[in-house]
Each structure stands twice: as structure tokens, then as C-alpha cells.
Design a protein around this motif. Structure first.
Motif, mmCIF file in Angstrom:
data_model
loop_
_atom_site.group_PDB
_atom_site.id
_atom_site.type_symbol
_atom_site.label_atom_id
_atom_site.label_comp_id
_atom_site.label_asym_id
_atom_site.label_seq_id
_atom_site.Cartn_x
_atom_site.Cartn_y
_atom_site.Cartn_z
ATOM 1 N N MET A 1 0.749 -1.181 -0.056
ATOM 2 C CA MET A 1 0.118 -0.226 -0.170
ATOM 3 C C MET A 1 0.991 1.189 -0.022
ATOM 4 O O MET A 1 1.989 1.317 0.816
ATOM 5 C CB MET A 1 -0.955 -0.030 1.269
ATOM 6 N N ASN A 2 0.536 2.058 -0.927
ATOM 7 C CA ASN A 2 1.357 3.335 -0.993
ATOM 8 C C ASN A 2 0.956 4.370 0.170
ATOM 9 O O ASN A 2 -0.352 4.170 0.229
ATOM 10 C CB ASN A 2 1.212 4.011 -2.351
ATOM 11 N N THR A 3 1.851 5.252 0.616
ATOM 12 C CA THR A 3 1.384 6.219 1.381
ATOM 13 C C THR A 3 0.863 7.293 0.652
ATOM 14 O O THR A 3 0.985 7.452 -0.435
ATOM 15 C CB THR A 3 2.549 6.686 2.356
ATOM 16 N N PHE A 4 0.184 8.438 1.489
ATOM 17 C CA PHE A 4 -0.495 9.507 0.805
ATOM 18 C C PHE A 4 0.536 10.343 0.248
ATOM 19 O O PHE A 4 0.697 10.756 -0.948
ATOM 20 C CB PHE A 4 -1.123 10.220 1.785
ATOM 21 N N GLY A 5 1.630 10.193 0.964
ATOM 22 C CA GLY A 5 2.997 11.003 0.410
ATOM 23 C C GLY A 5 3.539 10.398 -0.933
ATOM 24 O O GLY A 5 3.921 11.111 -1.851
ATOM 25 N N GLU A 6 3.624 9.165 -1.165
ATOM 26 C CA GLU A 6 4.077 8.331 -2.382
ATOM 27 C C GLU A 6 3.181 8.891 -3.369
ATOM 28 O O GLU A 6 3.404 8.845 -4.502
ATOM 29 C CB GLU A 6 4.137 7.093 -1.934
ATOM 30 N N LYS A 35 9.029 16.544 2.985
ATOM 31 C CA LYS A 35 8.956 15.609 4.125
ATOM 32 C C LYS A 35 7.566 15.172 3.986
ATOM 33 O O LYS A 35 7.153 13.966 4.495
ATOM 34 C CB LYS A 35 8.756 16.589 5.239
ATOM 35 N N ILE A 36 6.291 15.892 3.513
ATOM 36 C CA ILE A 36 4.959 15.392 3.442
ATOM 37 C C ILE A 36 5.161 14.279 2.341
ATOM 38 O O ILE A 36 4.654 13.160 2.539
ATOM 39 C CB ILE A 36 4.099 16.244 2.845
ATOM 40 N N GLU A 37 5.959 14.336 1.345
ATOM 41 C CA GLU A 37 5.961 13.399 0.299
ATOM 42 C C GLU A 37 6.799 12.179 0.769
ATOM 43 O O GLU A 37 6.452 10.712 0.194
ATOM 44 C CB GLU A 37 6.802 13.532 -1.184
ATOM 45 N N ARG A 38 7.678 12.183 1.786
ATOM 46 C CA ARG A 38 8.411 10.915 2.554
ATOM 47 C C ARG A 38 7.853 10.504 3.736
ATOM 48 O O ARG A 38 8.218 9.863 4.491
ATOM 49 C CB ARG A 38 9.794 11.600 2.673
ATOM 50 N N SER A 39 6.634 11.051 4.057
ATOM 51 C CA SER A 39 5.721 10.683 5.075
ATOM 52 C C SER A 39 6.299 11.015 6.334
ATOM 53 O O SER A 39 6.211 10.306 7.416
ATOM 54 C CB SER A 39 5.442 9.071 4.861
#
Length: 96
Positions: A1-6, A35-39
Motif C-alpha cells: 500500500m502506497n502512503t499518501f506522500g507516495e 517531508k510530506i512526500e516522504r511521510s
């Protein structure tokens, strides 16, 4: 499952948008968006309509990805997650 950041990073890269351009739309520093993209940091719900527009997706899709990301990051490993979510949906339906 991808994170929102991904999800955000993948969509931004699909569109060929530099990090700085999306960060400027959000009126935040590029390091914060990174940082958001890297969770390492969580987006806010207020960012969602801006992100949807900048990344050329429907607001509903953006919200759904955000919700999925929150659920999986916070409680995704719970044994009875599915049952809990089903009961939550039933409660929501009874209050509509």
C-alpha cells in the motif's frame, strides 16, 4: 500500500511538476512538501483542494487517498480493522 506522500510524489512526477511549483501553490517551503512526500510530515485537510487542483485530480480522489493514508498510517495494523471500518460506515449511514 502506497502512503499518501507516495501518491502525491507519483502524481507530481507523472505531470512533470517540480517540487517547488507545487509547494508554491500550497504557499509552503519545498522542504515541507518534500517531508510530506516522504511521510515524515502529514498534509493538512486544508491542503487537499489546492493539491487536487495542482495535481489535476478530482477533489474526491485526493480526499480518498488522504483518508486511506491516515487510516493505514495510524491503525492499518489492527487485527479487526475491517470490522471497525464496517461498523463506522454503518454509523455514518445511520446519521445521513
Amino acid at each position: 500500500m502506497n502512503t499518501f506522500g507516495e501518491y502525491l510524489r507519483n502524481r507530481r512526477e507523472q505531470l512533470g511538476l517540480p517540487l517547488r511549483r507545487v509547494a508554491a501553490e500550497l504557499d509552503i517551503d519545498t522542504s515541507i512538501l518534500s517531508k510530506i512526500e516522504r511521510s515524515e510530515r502529514t498534509a493538512t485537510k486544508e491542503m487537499l483542494p489546492i493539491l487536487a487542483k495542482a495535481l489535476e485530480v478530482q477533489e474526491k480522489e485526493m480526499e480518498v487517498e488522504f483518508i486511506k493514508g491516515l487510516i493505514f498510517s495510524e491503525i492499518g495494523d489492527l487485527k479487526f480493522l475491517k470490522s471497525g471500518l464496517e461498523e463506522t460506515l454503518n454509523s455514518i449511514k445511520s446519521h445521513e
